[in-house]
Write an enzyme that holds these catalytic residues in place. Structure first.
Site, PDB file in Angstrom:
ATOM      1  N   ASN A 180       0.877  -1.174   0.000  1.00  0.00           N
ATOM      2  CA  ASN A 180       0.000   0.000   0.000  1.00  0.00           C
ATOM      3  C   ASN A 180       0.913   1.222   0.000  1.00  0.00           C
ATOM      4  OD1 ASN A 180      -1.750   2.086   0.468  1.00  0.00           O
ATOM      5  ND2 ASN A 180      -2.361   1.429   2.530  1.00  0.00           N
ATOM      6  N   LYS A 192       0.164   4.211  -0.202  1.00  0.00           N
ATOM      7  CA  LYS A 192      -0.452   5.417   0.383  1.00  0.00           C
ATOM      8  C   LYS A 192      -0.210   6.597  -0.562  1.00  0.00           C
ATOM      9  CE  LYS A 192      -0.085   3.269   4.851  1.00  0.00           C
ATOM     10  NZ  LYS A 192      -0.017   3.391   6.301  1.00  0.00           N
ATOM     11  N   HIS A 195      -9.439   1.516   5.144  1.00  0.00           N
ATOM     12  CA  HIS A 195      -8.143   1.702   5.806  1.00  0.00           C
ATOM     13  C   HIS A 195      -8.334   2.668   6.975  1.00  0.00           C
ATOM     14  CE1 HIS A 195      -4.017   2.774   6.616  1.00  0.00           C
ATOM     15  NE2 HIS A 195      -3.665   1.678   5.955  1.00  0.00           N
ATOM     16  N   GLU A 215      -6.700   5.056   7.966  1.00  0.00           N
ATOM     17  CA  GLU A 215      -6.469   6.476   7.631  1.00  0.00           C
ATOM     18  C   GLU A 215      -7.713   7.070   6.985  1.00  0.00           C
ATOM     19  OE1 GLU A 215      -2.836   5.694   5.520  1.00  0.00           O
ATOM     20  OE2 GLU A 215      -1.892   5.160   7.424  1.00  0.00           O
ATOM     21  N   GLU A 265      -5.232  -4.485  10.793  1.00  0.00           N
ATOM     22  CA  GLU A 265      -4.183  -3.474  10.945  1.00  0.00           C
ATOM     23  C   GLU A 265      -4.416  -2.697  12.234  1.00  0.00           C
ATOM     24  OE1 GLU A 265      -2.319  -2.470   6.817  1.00  0.00           O
ATOM     25  OE2 GLU A 265      -3.838  -1.004   7.323  1.00  0.00           O
ATOM     26  N   GLY A 294       2.862   2.546  10.731  1.00  0.00           N
ATOM     27  CA  GLY A 294       3.839   3.612  10.545  1.00  0.00           C
ATOM     28  C   GLY A 294       4.593   3.980  11.816  1.00  0.00           C
ATOM     29  N   SER A 324       3.649  -1.920  10.307  1.00  0.00           N
ATOM     30  CA  SER A 324       5.103  -2.008  10.499  1.00  0.00           C
ATOM     31  C   SER A 324       5.686  -3.378  10.156  1.00  0.00           C
ATOM     32  CB  SER A 324       5.492  -1.589  11.924  1.00  0.00           C
ATOM     33  OG  SER A 324       5.127  -0.239  12.163  1.00  0.00           O
ATOM     34  N   GLY A 354       2.926  -1.043   4.236  1.00  0.00           N
ATOM     35  CA  GLY A 354       2.994   0.385   3.931  1.00  0.00           C
ATOM     36  C   GLY A 354       4.413   0.808   3.593  1.00  0.00           C
ATOM     37  N   GLY A 355       5.090   1.420   4.556  1.00  0.00           N
ATOM     38  CA  GLY A 355       6.422   1.997   4.321  1.00  0.00           C
ATOM     39  C   GLY A 355       7.393   1.059   3.619  1.00  0.00           C
TER      40      GLY A 355
HETATM   41  P1  13P Z   1       3.212   0.546   7.642  1.00  0.00           P
HETATM   42  O1  13P Z   1       3.697  -0.754   7.059  1.00  0.00           O
HETATM   43  O2  13P Z   1       3.929   1.749   7.108  1.00  0.00           O
HETATM   44  O3  13P Z   1       3.144   0.500   9.131  1.00  0.00           O
HETATM   45  O4  13P Z   1       1.689   0.740   7.128  1.00  0.00           O
HETATM   46  C1  13P Z   1       0.793  -0.297   7.280  1.00  0.00           C
HETATM   47  C2  13P Z   1      -0.434   0.041   6.531  1.00  0.00           C
HETATM   48  O5  13P Z   1      -1.181   0.925   6.905  1.00  0.00           O
HETATM   49  C3  13P Z   1      -0.707  -0.703   5.286  1.00  0.00           C
HETATM   50  O6  13P Z   1      -1.988  -0.460   4.816  1.00  0.00           O
END
Ligand code: 13P
Length: 248
Positions: free
Chosen positions: A9, A11, A93, A95, A164, A170, A208, A229-230
């Site tokens: 993802n 983002k 999600h 967010e 999640e 993050g 993470s 994510g990251g």
């Molecule tokens: P991170 O892997 O950056 O923690 O993000 C997880 C996430 O929100 C994937 O949708």
């Protein structure tokens, strides 16, 4: 045996140049025994589709509208995504729930709309740190999941679920494999009560996930892959996570 799934993802990250380099490097690191996908910002969807042509990787959106079509400025319809061969759409999600006020029902409606157009929704659920500390994890994820189960009825078996925990997103603070497995088992149990196909459904963990913690998470019986994510923005990290998802 469930085929593991690893989804990046991105983002709201990327640029045309960076995306091209990242996709090329990830693509070159395959093949994998797990299924691999990337969910990219809307303007990059078509270029991503072209860059991945002929590869094992599939691609998806990070959201879709709950509505079919009409006066919804700024929204992207599931039918539009489907026209380009989109495979997945992340819905709910944390967010989006937090910054765009998406309710459990809106998330469920988005999942329904995605399915109606042949996309596989990746439905995200997860508790905040305050909710975990108050002992509400089970109630929160069950409530989020039950709106989707109620709305999709027998089609629920066609979704991918991503657990999640908000406090792990993050932050570098991953849920321990045991913590994640406990919630996955709970969700699987809830899904089993709704569909006999729950044992075949894929439940991803996100929050993470990195190359070094992925093997222990993926070793848990109800964790069928990850939503990344990251680490999905770094080709070597993402490739290592995709490799870690191979079944032993
Ligand atoms: P991170 O892997 O950056 O923690 O993000 C997880 C996430 O929100 C994937 O949708």
């Amino acid at each position: 045996m469930r085929t593991r799934l690893v989804v990046g993802n991105w983002k709201m990250n990327g640029s045309r140049a960076a995306n091209a380099a990242l996709l090329q490097a990830v693509r070159a690191s395959g093949p994998w025994t797990a299924e691999v996908a990337v969910c990219v910002p809307a303007p990059y969807l078509v270029e991503t589709a072209l860059a991945l042509q002929g590869s094992m990787m599939s691609w998806g959106a990070q959201d879709c509208s709950a509505h079919e079509a009409g006066a919804y400025t700024g929204e992207v319809a599931a039918s539009m995504l489907a026209e380009f061969g989109c495979r997945y759409a992340i819905v709910g999600h944390s967010e989006r729930r937090a910054y765009h006020g998406e309710s459990d029902q809106v998330v469920a409606d988005k999942a329904k709309r995605a399915l109606a157009h042949g996309l596989t929704p990746i439905v995200c659920v997860g508790e905040t740190l305050a909710q975990r500390e108050a002992g509400e994890t089970e109630a929160v994820v069950k409530r989020q999941m039950s709106a989707v189960i109620r709305t999709l009825e027998h089609c629920i078996s066609q979704v991918v679920v991503a657990y999640e925990p908000v406090w792990a997103i993050g932050t570098g603070r991953t849920a321990s494999p045991a913590q994640a497995q406990a919630v996955h088992a709970l969700l699987r149990g809830q899904l089993l009560a709704a569909t006999e196909k729950a044992a075949q459904m894929r439940l991803l963990y996100g929050g993470s996930v990195k190359a070094d913690n992925a093997p222990a998470l993926f070793a848990e019986p109800d964790i069928d892959g990850g939503l990344i994510g990251g680490a999905s923005l770094v080709a070597t990290e993402f490739a290592a996570i995709c490799r870690a998802a191979a079944r032993p």
